[in-house]
Every structure is written in structure tokens, then in C-alpha cells.
Design an enzyme around this catalytic site. Structure first.
Site, short mmCIF file in Angstrom:
data_model
loop_
_atom_site.label_atom_id
_atom_site.label_comp_id
_atom_site.label_asym_id
_atom_site.label_seq_id
_atom_site.Cartn_x
_atom_site.Cartn_y
_atom_site.Cartn_z
N SER A 66 90.30 154.74 4.24
CA SER A 66 91.43 154.74 3.32
C SER A 66 92.28 153.49 3.50
O SER A 66 92.82 152.96 2.52
CB SER A 66 92.28 156.01 3.51
OG SER A 66 92.72 156.14 4.84
N GLU A 67 92.43 153.00 4.72
CA GLU A 67 93.04 151.70 4.95
C GLU A 67 92.36 150.98 6.10
O GLU A 67 91.89 151.62 7.06
CB GLU A 67 94.53 151.81 5.26
CG GLU A 67 95.45 151.81 4.06
CD GLU A 67 95.76 153.19 3.56
OE1 GLU A 67 96.40 153.33 2.51
OE2 GLU A 67 95.34 154.17 4.23
#
Length: 262
Positions: free
Chosen positions: A43-44
Site C-alpha cells: 500500500s505504501e
């Protein structure tokens, strides 16, 4: 250069929220960082410059698989964990300080993001089927939705195409906690930035802490909370609200170390 995968907001491998961490000797091209984040598919992914003076904050940036974001909690926690706990980072959200606590947790000093009440966006009902919407609010980058119960938060199967039409970087669904020691539960959906569901979202708690302080009648100048993010992987975020700052506390586990060669 060195690269890592770290599970954040958990003390158990393969739980919490996985983040990529890339250590840089000097600032990198944003298009290259975006390509690396798309390759890693977390996600990051955090990119931190470690080659500068030791007494200055380290430049830190975060990328989803599709875009750069202004603030990310779990990837900051992952970066501090890789670098040894006590760190200062220079970011798009200002200087962020991380402190290693005696119990093995790391506290991140973040700005709060107090949400303001708004009418429910039109796409919300279709995006969250079966949810009884009791209140909605808008923070800087996310729409917050209070459901009638934690059971609704846990059970919802969102329509990601509908949620992508909500004008924000994500939708935070929350309700009062239903387990001992937990003040509230939440889930975070961000198809707008390429993340159908984020497993544990530190930045969302910058908005959740002041919102629940008001909902629970606690002093916003000094209050503590425990939040459970009820995704499939799950995770726990401890919060210490201090006016316009919030200490986000979590643990982290390194699951991969390697060399990024491209």
C-alpha cells in the site's frame, strides 16, 4: 541499495500492514520511486535518504502503487524500525519525530487532522452496503463514516468501484469498539489511490483520535485511545492525543532484507 519489507502495527509476522522501505544515499527521481512502489505493490513504500548529516532530519517520501501521498503512518513506523527507533524525518507533512519506547513500541509524533461534519457523499451508500451511517465527516484527505456497530464495520463488503467515486483519498469506516481494551474499530478503503483496503492506516488515526475524543467526551488536549483496524490482517494503534499533535504507537517486524539493484 538496501530494501526491506516490514509489517507495521503488529508484533507478529504476516499481520499488520506491510510496507516497503528503501534506503537512499541521495534524493532519487520521483518517477523511479513511483516505479519501485508499483513493483513492490505494498500500500505504501517509503524512500528515506540516509546519506546526509546525522544531526539533520532525514528526507522521507511515501508512494502507493499509483501516486505519492503527503503522509503515511505505517511506512514511517517501518522506516524508524529499520533505522533503529529514534529518528527525525523531513516530510511533506513537516518534521516527524519517532521515539523508541521501553516496551518495544515506537511512538510517532504526527499532526492531528480534525474532521468536520459533512453530508454523506452520494456514492457512500452504494459503496458501503449494509452499513447504517450515523455520521460523516471530512478530514484533509479522507471521508470518515461512523457506523452503528463494530459488527457492521467487520462485516461490510465494500463496492470499490462506488467508493472510488467518493471525492477523497480514502474512506474510513469506524464504530465504537466491541472488544476489551479497544475504544473503536475501523477499516480504510482507498481505491482512489490504488489501495482497495489498507490493512492498518496510521494517518487515518490522526483524524480518528480527535473525532473519537469528541464522540466519547474526552479532553482533546490530553487523551489516550486504542484503535483496532479490523482488516483481514488486522492491527492495533495506540494513540496519545495532545492538542494538535497525536502520538501514534505501534510495533513492527522485519520480514525481508535485500538489495534493490535497478
Amino acid at each position: 541499495m538496501r530494501a526491506f519489507v516490514v509489517d507495521s502495527f503488529t508484533d507478529t509476522a504476516f499481520a499488520g500492514n506491510p510496507a516497503g522501505v528503501v534506503l537512499l544515499d541521495s534524493p532519487a527521481d520521483p518517477a523511479w520511486m513511483q516505479s519501485v512502489a508499483a513493483e513492490l505493490r505494498h500500500s505504501e513504500t517509503a524512500f528515506v535518504v540516509v546519506g546526509g548529516p546525522e544531526d539533520e532530519p532525514k528526507p522521507l517520501r511515501w508512494f502507493t502503487p499509483t501516486t505519492e501521498v503527503p503522509l503515511c503512518g505505517h511506512a514511517t513506523l517501518a522506516t524508524a524500525h529499520v533505522l533503529g527507533g529514534d529518528q527525525r524525518f523531513d516530510t511533506r507533512s513537516g518534521v516527524l519525530t519517532c521515539t523508541a519506547l521501553d516496551d518495544g513500541w515506537i511512538e510517532m509524533d504526527f499532526p492531528t487532522d480534525p474532521p468536520e461534519p459533512v453530508d454523506p457523499p452520494e456514492a457512500l451508500a452504494a459503496g458501503l452496503p449494509g452499513v447504517t451511517v450515523e455520521a460523516t465527516a471530512r478530514a484533509a484527505t479522507k471521508v470518515l463514516v461512523r457506523a452503528a456497530s463494530a459488527a457492521e464495520v467487520r462485516a461490510v463488503q465494500p463496492d470499490h468501484a462506488a467508493l472510488a467515486a467518493v471525492p477523497s483519498r480514502g474512506v474510513v469506516l469506524t464504530a465504537r469498539g466491541d472488544r476489551p481494551g479497544g475504544d473503536f474499530v475501523s477499516r480504510v478503503f482507498a481505491p482512489q489511490v490504488g489501495i482497495p483496503e489498507d490493512p492498518v492506516t496510521g494517518s487515518a488515526h490522526c483524524a480518528l483520535a480527535p473525532w473519537w475524543a469528541a464522540e466519547l467526551g474526552r479532553d482533546p488536549r490530553e487523551a489516550t485511545f486504542v484503535g483496532e483496524q479490523a482488516s483481514a490482517r488486522g492491527g492495533v494503534v495506540r494513540m496519545a492525543l495532545r492538542g494538535d499533535r497525536v502520538g501514534l504507537r505501534g510495533r513492527a517486524v522485519t520480514v525481508l532484507r535485500g538489495d534493490l539493484v535497478i
